[in-house]
Structures are given as structure tokens and as C-alpha cells.
Design a protein around this motif. Sequence first.
Motif, PDB file in Angstrom:
ATOM      1  N   SER A  77       0.300  -1.079  -0.193  1.00  0.00           N
ATOM      2  CA  SER A  77      -0.266   0.101  -0.390  1.00  0.00           C
ATOM      3  C   SER A  77       0.923   1.348  -0.250  1.00  0.00           C
ATOM      4  O   SER A  77       0.483   2.128  -0.722  1.00  0.00           O
ATOM      5  CB  SER A  77      -1.213   0.354   0.778  1.00  0.00           C
ATOM      6  N   GLY A  78       2.195   1.101   0.664  1.00  0.00           N
ATOM      7  CA  GLY A  78       3.217   2.123   1.293  1.00  0.00           C
ATOM      8  C   GLY A  78       3.835   3.115  -0.640  1.00  0.00           C
ATOM      9  O   GLY A  78       4.344   3.963  -0.390  1.00  0.00           O
ATOM     10  N   GLU A  79       3.286   1.858  -1.701  1.00  0.00           N
ATOM     11  CA  GLU A  79       3.990   2.285  -2.731  1.00  0.00           C
ATOM     12  C   GLU A  79       3.486   2.197  -3.895  1.00  0.00           C
ATOM     13  O   GLU A  79       3.496   2.886  -5.073  1.00  0.00           O
ATOM     14  CB  GLU A  79       5.135   1.547  -3.540  1.00  0.00           C
ATOM     15  N   ARG A  80       1.856   2.446  -3.460  1.00  0.00           N
ATOM     16  CA  ARG A  80       0.794   4.079  -4.159  1.00  0.00           C
ATOM     17  C   ARG A  80       1.743   4.746  -4.879  1.00  0.00           C
ATOM     18  O   ARG A  80       2.125   5.715  -3.569  1.00  0.00           O
ATOM     19  CB  ARG A  80      -0.601   3.745  -4.218  1.00  0.00           C
ATOM     20  N   GLY A  81       0.210   4.887  -6.336  1.00  0.00           N
ATOM     21  CA  GLY A  81       0.589   6.434  -6.273  1.00  0.00           C
ATOM     22  C   GLY A  81       1.139   6.680  -7.937  1.00  0.00           C
ATOM     23  O   GLY A  81       0.822   5.549  -8.868  1.00  0.00           O
ATOM     24  N   ARG A  82       1.667   8.060  -8.324  1.00  0.00           N
ATOM     25  CA  ARG A  82       2.179   7.943  -9.514  1.00  0.00           C
ATOM     26  C   ARG A  82       3.729   8.020  -9.763  1.00  0.00           C
ATOM     27  O   ARG A  82       4.736   8.156 -10.698  1.00  0.00           O
ATOM     28  CB  ARG A  82       1.379   9.807 -10.048  1.00  0.00           C
ATOM     29  N   GLU A  83       4.484   8.230  -8.535  1.00  0.00           N
ATOM     30  CA  GLU A  83       5.563   7.803  -8.629  1.00  0.00           C
ATOM     31  C   GLU A  83       6.197   5.951  -8.865  1.00  0.00           C
ATOM     32  O   GLU A  83       6.828   5.770  -7.795  1.00  0.00           O
ATOM     33  CB  GLU A  83       6.171   9.002  -7.779  1.00  0.00           C
ATOM     34  N   LEU A  84       6.889   6.462  -9.584  1.00  0.00           N
ATOM     35  CA  LEU A  84       6.984   4.825 -10.559  1.00  0.00           C
ATOM     36  C   LEU A  84       8.340   4.382  -9.593  1.00  0.00           C
ATOM     37  O   LEU A  84       8.214   2.784  -9.100  1.00  0.00           O
ATOM     38  CB  LEU A  84       6.881   4.247 -11.244  1.00  0.00           C
ATOM     39  N   SER A 108       6.516  -5.161 -12.522  1.00  0.00           N
ATOM     40  CA  SER A 108       6.262  -4.727 -11.258  1.00  0.00           C
ATOM     41  C   SER A 108       5.583  -3.521 -11.181  1.00  0.00           C
ATOM     42  O   SER A 108       5.835  -2.388 -11.689  1.00  0.00           O
ATOM     43  CB  SER A 108       7.983  -4.167 -10.290  1.00  0.00           C
ATOM     44  N   PRO A 109       3.773  -3.516 -11.458  1.00  0.00           N
ATOM     45  CA  PRO A 109       2.630  -2.840 -12.166  1.00  0.00           C
ATOM     46  C   PRO A 109       2.814  -1.584 -10.653  1.00  0.00           C
ATOM     47  O   PRO A 109       2.937  -2.020  -9.679  1.00  0.00           O
ATOM     48  CB  PRO A 109       1.809  -3.829 -12.174  1.00  0.00           C
ATOM     49  N   GLN A 110       2.135  -0.531 -11.115  1.00  0.00           N
ATOM     50  CA  GLN A 110       2.302   0.533  -9.748  1.00  0.00           C
ATOM     51  C   GLN A 110       0.509   0.430  -9.278  1.00  0.00           C
ATOM     52  O   GLN A 110      -0.457   0.945 -10.615  1.00  0.00           O
ATOM     53  CB  GLN A 110       2.728   1.645  -9.645  1.00  0.00           C
ATOM     54  N   LEU A 111      -0.076   0.789  -8.671  1.00  0.00           N
ATOM     55  CA  LEU A 111      -1.120   1.109  -8.761  1.00  0.00           C
ATOM     56  C   LEU A 111      -1.854   2.026  -7.883  1.00  0.00           C
ATOM     57  O   LEU A 111      -0.401   3.170  -7.766  1.00  0.00           O
ATOM     58  CB  LEU A 111      -2.142   0.836  -6.843  1.00  0.00           C
ATOM     59  N   ASP A 112      -2.358   3.248  -8.255  1.00  0.00           N
ATOM     60  CA  ASP A 112      -3.498   4.457  -8.060  1.00  0.00           C
ATOM     61  C   ASP A 112      -3.160   4.150  -6.597  1.00  0.00           C
ATOM     62  O   ASP A 112      -3.504   3.632  -5.833  1.00  0.00           O
ATOM     63  CB  ASP A 112      -4.160   5.519  -9.174  1.00  0.00           C
ATOM     64  N   ASP A 113      -3.336   6.041  -6.454  1.00  0.00           N
ATOM     65  CA  ASP A 113      -3.505   5.713  -4.614  1.00  0.00           C
ATOM     66  C   ASP A 113      -5.151   5.220  -3.961  1.00  0.00           C
ATOM     67  O   ASP A 113      -5.833   5.174  -5.266  1.00  0.00           O
ATOM     68  CB  ASP A 113      -3.462   7.470  -4.316  1.00  0.00           C
ATOM     69  N   ASN A 114      -5.284   4.547  -3.449  1.00  0.00           N
ATOM     70  CA  ASN A 114      -6.722   4.415  -2.895  1.00  0.00           C
ATOM     71  C   ASN A 114      -6.966   2.902  -3.662  1.00  0.00           C
ATOM     72  O   ASN A 114      -8.285   2.446  -3.613  1.00  0.00           O
ATOM     73  CB  ASN A 114      -7.316   5.257  -2.475  1.00  0.00           C
ATOM     74  N   ARG A 115      -6.239   2.169  -4.550  1.00  0.00           N
ATOM     75  CA  ARG A 115      -6.827   1.695  -5.435  1.00  0.00           C
ATOM     76  C   ARG A 115      -6.520  -0.484  -4.869  1.00  0.00           C
ATOM     77  O   ARG A 115      -4.421   0.411  -3.778  1.00  0.00           O
ATOM     78  CB  ARG A 115      -6.420   1.041  -6.318  1.00  0.00           C
ATOM     79  N   ARG A 116      -7.085  -0.947  -4.509  1.00  0.00           N
ATOM     80  CA  ARG A 116      -6.578  -2.620  -4.593  1.00  0.00           C
ATOM     81  C   ARG A 116      -6.382  -2.988  -5.878  1.00  0.00           C
ATOM     82  O   ARG A 116      -7.064  -3.154  -6.710  1.00  0.00           O
ATOM     83  CB  ARG A 116      -7.542  -3.067  -3.334  1.00  0.00           C
ATOM     84  N   TRP A 117      -5.097  -4.536  -5.317  1.00  0.00           N
ATOM     85  CA  TRP A 117      -5.425  -4.744  -6.680  1.00  0.00           C
ATOM     86  C   TRP A 117      -6.555  -5.656  -7.238  1.00  0.00           C
ATOM     87  O   TRP A 117      -7.257  -6.098  -6.348  1.00  0.00           O
ATOM     88  CB  TRP A 117      -4.257  -6.103  -6.413  1.00  0.00           C
TER      89      TRP A 117
END
Length: 254
Positions: A77-84, A108-117
Motif C-alpha cells: 500500500s505504501g508504494e501506490r501513487g504516480r511516482e514509479l 512490477s506494475p503500480q497502483l494509483d492511490d487508494n486502489r487495491r489489486w
Amino acid sequence: MQRRHLMLSPLALPGLFSSACAVIDAPPVPSPTAGTQRAVALDVPGLAEPVRCWLYEPVGYSAGGRPWPLVVFLHGSGERGRELERVAVHGPPKHARAGRHYPFLLCSPQLDDNRRWQPAELHALLGVLRQRWHIDPQRVLGTGLSLGGAGVWDWATSYPDDLAAIAPVCGFADAQGACLARPVPVRAYHGDADTVVPVAAQQRAIDTLRACGGQAELIVYPGVGHDSWNPAYDDPALVPWLMAQRAPSPRSRP
């Protein structure tokens, strides 16, 4: 670190095309990015925006050569956001950036803030990866930490034909649905001093999966808290275990 276990080619010559000489196909040209990790953005059906990922190609990779295993790493959860850059602070993308070589493709994909896989999105992402890279469909593996550990559990229960095995780290799962992942072997990790995601949250899923005939192992690190990803991704047995897993038959494609 102490731990305890709970379970408890050869080149083939083409035929002679003339009586004078044998024609040998030129070897595949290695990818110019082999052995390195780079940022990519992938258009995935059903998603409004491209998926940001780190993509590692192993040394020797060539799109025209043999198919390679694929490992998909899901961050917490701490790695979510727009900064890869956040995604490369833990786990396999961190080690790939530091120069560790892996014998597989790593996404290794990234989630946007407040999202779950979301399993359906991971299934669709896998379809795009298969189109763009030369992947062995019988050797697709999932791993992730914390929220990402839960993500690979959900993926395995929703689309078990996608995955040859999973390695969730300090993850959690719905024990009642764990049997849906019965075809997928599991090597899970947890710290017994984890107060963010208690080890019982993963132990219940492991016990349920084993009771219904699945292959599941939980490695518990005594005295380790939520950061069990540090010893887990340094476990010298993890990569060999992942590479030994193979789906029994070609898996379904999107």
C-alpha cells in the motif's frame, strides 16, 4: 536469520537446402535492454489509463528466442501513487535495480492511490505482457508484499489458470475461498511479530488450502515484524523454487 517452516538447445540445424552446403539460421539477436530494468507504460484493455510498470528483461532474452518465465511483483500500500520510483524501494525491482540478475522476465506494475489489486485487471495485464514479450505460458509466477501479497492470493483464487505458483509475503487472504487456488502451489512468508498483518491472516489460508489438497508452505521468521519482505526476497531458495514450478499443461489465454 533463523526461520521455521510451518506446513506442516542444443542448436538444431535446418535441413540441407542444397547439395553444396547446410544453411544455419542466424541466432536470435539479444534484446538491447537484456539484464536491465526500465520503466514502461502498457495499454491494458478495460483500463482508461496505461499501467505503469518496471520491466526487467533477463540476460540472454530475445523476442525471437526461447520463451522465458515471467514473475509479476505486486507492491504494498505504501508504494501506490504516480511516482514509479516508489515501486523499486522493496523486493525484486529493488534488487534488479541494484544489479541482481534474475533468470526470468519481471514485471512490477503500480497502483494509483487508494486502489487495491484487482484480479481481472491483472489477468488483462498478463494478456498484454504475453503479446509484447516472449513468455512461457506454463511458467507465470506471482509474488507480492502486504497488499501485494493479498493481491497474488486474490489473483490465484480468481484466475488459477493464469499462474504456475505464487509467493505472497506478509499477505492475507479469504480463507473460505482459498480452495479455489488449489491448482496453484504456494510458498508464503511472514514474520511472527507482524502487528500490521498478523501471521494468522495468512496461516488460515495456508491451512485451508492444504486441507483441500493444495500445495502450500508458510515460512515464518521469528521476531520479524511487517518487513518480512527483506529476508523473504533474500531467501536463496525462493528463486529456485519459483523456477521449478510449471503448470501441468498450457494455460488459458485471454
